[in-house]
Design a protein around this motif. Structure first.
Motif, PDB file in Angstrom:
ATOM      1  N   LEU A 143      44.353 -29.098  60.435  1.00 38.20           N
ATOM      2  CA  LEU A 143      44.852 -30.233  61.214  1.00 38.20           C
ATOM      3  C   LEU A 143      43.979 -31.467  61.002  1.00 38.20           C
ATOM      4  N   ALA A 144      42.661 -31.254  60.868  1.00 39.03           N
ATOM      5  CA  ALA A 144      41.769 -32.379  60.636  1.00 39.03           C
ATOM      6  C   ALA A 144      42.039 -33.022  59.276  1.00 39.03           C
ATOM      7  N   SER A 145      42.260 -32.189  58.244  1.00 36.36           N
ATOM      8  CA  SER A 145      42.564 -32.742  56.925  1.00 36.36           C
ATOM      9  C   SER A 145      43.919 -33.440  56.915  1.00 36.36           C
ATOM     10  N   THR A 146      44.871 -32.904  57.667  1.00 41.26           N
ATOM     11  CA  THR A 146      46.178 -33.550  57.760  1.00 41.26           C
ATOM     12  C   THR A 146      46.061 -34.890  58.464  1.00 41.26           C
ATOM     13  N   ALA A 147      45.242 -34.954  59.495  1.00 37.24           N
ATOM     14  CA  ALA A 147      45.038 -36.223  60.196  1.00 37.24           C
ATOM     15  C   ALA A 147      44.425 -37.265  59.282  1.00 37.24           C
ATOM     16  N   LYS A 185      57.579 -15.486  68.794  1.00 33.02           N
ATOM     17  CA  LYS A 185      57.154 -16.177  67.585  1.00 33.02           C
ATOM     18  C   LYS A 185      56.287 -17.382  67.938  1.00 33.02           C
ATOM     19  N   PRO A 186      55.251 -17.641  67.184  1.00 32.03           N
ATOM     20  CA  PRO A 186      54.392 -18.799  67.480  1.00 32.03           C
ATOM     21  C   PRO A 186      55.138 -20.107  67.264  1.00 32.03           C
ATOM     22  N   ASN A 187      54.639 -21.143  67.912  1.00 30.74           N
ATOM     23  CA  ASN A 187      55.245 -22.477  67.833  1.00 30.74           C
ATOM     24  C   ASN A 187      54.611 -23.229  66.661  1.00 30.74           C
ATOM     25  N   PHE A 188      55.325 -23.320  65.547  1.00 26.40           N
ATOM     26  CA  PHE A 188      54.780 -23.984  64.372  1.00 26.40           C
ATOM     27  C   PHE A 188      54.851 -25.503  64.549  1.00 26.40           C
ATOM     28  N   PHE A 189      53.896 -26.189  63.968  1.00 27.95           N
ATOM     29  CA  PHE A 189      53.781 -27.641  64.117  1.00 27.95           C
ATOM     30  C   PHE A 189      53.811 -28.282  62.734  1.00 27.95           C
ATOM     31  N   ALA A 190      54.742 -29.235  62.521  1.00 30.76           N
ATOM     32  CA  ALA A 190      54.855 -29.965  61.266  1.00 30.76           C
ATOM     33  C   ALA A 190      54.189 -31.321  61.429  1.00 30.76           C
ATOM     34  N   ALA A 191      53.064 -31.496  60.751  1.00 31.61           N
ATOM     35  CA  ALA A 191      52.320 -32.746  60.906  1.00 31.61           C
ATOM     36  C   ALA A 191      53.084 -33.926  60.314  1.00 31.61           C
TER      37      ALA A 191
END
Length: 377
Positions: A8-12, A51-57
């Protein structure tokens, strides 16, 4: 820091160039790290495997609205700060219709933002109007097909996309890529970017006047140089020149050898001129007499079709509209300058040119010039 937090940090960091820094303070959002809800675990034992809640950055970044500071900076950069004073208008101009379904899917309870569908359609018509009158008044002898190609070169989709990029509108664009369907083509990034200058043209017209919109178009679009010479191609320039000279009531064109060098060498050069009476119409060179004659006839036709009106003598029909603020129906005021309509030149190519099939148009004259390369004077 775990693997998920590092991703998430690299995506940010990757999204920092397209998302404002104020939005990154809340990144990642709660739904990015939230697992199964506690209430769902108490219902049935089978619900423990939620199912886990996937997050699309990328989707999260596309949904972030531009800040008012970014919109204001954009209007100042393109010189519309005093014309478009509302940031909402600029945000609407940068919102493509494909963004609306994406927004409704992720924010069903929020009000739907306005798209630039209507503004883009109106701006496209205004761009066509301003470009057509400019090309027609500047190059009065241009053939119809070449004029259409020139209008597309000035204000076509590719040009609009490039101008939006030069304006710096990439970070303000809100859109969603769509694929091909049986009823409509795919919408790519270039298509969405092309809608921004069109919508801005319509916004300038609605917020101020038609003449302000024309000034905006001349500044960003029509001030560019377009190579019209490469758009004019002749299958048989000698025949086209013969028809053109006959139409204007001039003497039959005659080819004359002006200069030559190295006739008996491996690299000869011939310079041929085409004359109508005592007037030289064109001049060309080549390694053979046929090539030089071909280029001379082509040069004579290009001199006619690419005749350019001096800038101080160009008069546009849109200058007859009022210079006051408002649309063309309610604006009050006087025109900028008195308008004298110019003559519409009859400069179409009258000879039968072969199309993609290679066949001549029925009824067209097919006689070539009587002067062959061997008969050059």
């Amino acid at each position: 820091m775990g693997h998920a937090q590092k991703r998430l940090a690299s995506t940010a960091a990757r999204l920092a160039s397209s998302v404002h820094a104020s939005s990154l303070k809340s990144f990642p959002p709660k739904e990015a790290l939230a697992g199964p809800s506690a209430s769902s675990k108490t219902k049935t034992p089978s619900s423990l495997a939620v199912k886990p809640n996937f997050f699309a950055a990328d989707t999260w970044a596309a949904l972030q609205p531009p800040t008012k500071a970014a919109l204001s900076t954009f209007t100042h950069r393109i010189g519309l700060a005093t014309t478009i004073t509302s940031p909402d208008v600029v945000q609407q101009a940068c919102t493509h219709p494909t963004f609306i379904p994406l927004f409704e899917r992720h924010n069903p309870k929020d009000p739907v933002p306005a798209s630039n569908a209507n503004l883009s359609a109106l701006g496209n018509s205004l761009l066509g109007l301003f470009a057509t009158e400019f090309v027609n008044a500047t190059f009065p002898h241009l053939p119809t097909r070449v004029m259409k190609a020139a209008v597309s070169a000035y204000v076509g989709p590719t040009t609009c996309s490039h101008i939006a990029t030069e304006m710096g509108a990439q970070s303000l664009l809100r859109w969603n890529r769509t694929s091909n369907t049986p009823t409509r083509p795919a919408v790519l990034h270039a298509d969405a970017m092309a809608s921004i200058p069109r919508a801005l043209t319509a916004a300038v017209y609605q917020q101020h006047s038609l003449l302000s919109a024309r000034k905006f178009v001349h500044k960003f679009f029509l001030s560019r140089e377009v190579d019209l010479r490469s758009m004019i191609k002749f299958r048989d320039p000698k025949l086209a020149l013969r028809e053109t000279v006959s139409k204007f009531g001039r003497e039959k064109p005659v080819s004359r050898l002006l200069k030559e060098t190295g006739r008996f060498s491996l690299s000869p050069v011939y310079v041929v001129g085409v004359f109508s009476g005592a007037d030289e119409l064109g001049e060309g060179f080549g390694s053979s007499l046929k090539m030089a004659e071909f280029r001379a006839a082509e040069d004579a036709l290009l001199r006619l079709y690419l005749t350019r009106q001096p800038p101080h003598l160009v008069q546009l029909p849109s200058s007859t509209f009022s210079s006051g603020v408002g649309d063309v129906f309610t604006a009050s005021g006087t025109a900028i300058a008195p308008y004298t309509p110019g003559e519409i030149a009859d400069s179409e190519v009258l000879y039968g040119s072969a199309g993609r099939t290679g066949t001549q148009v029925p009824g067209a004259r097919t006689l070539a010039m009587s002067e062959s390369a061997a008969d050059i004077q």
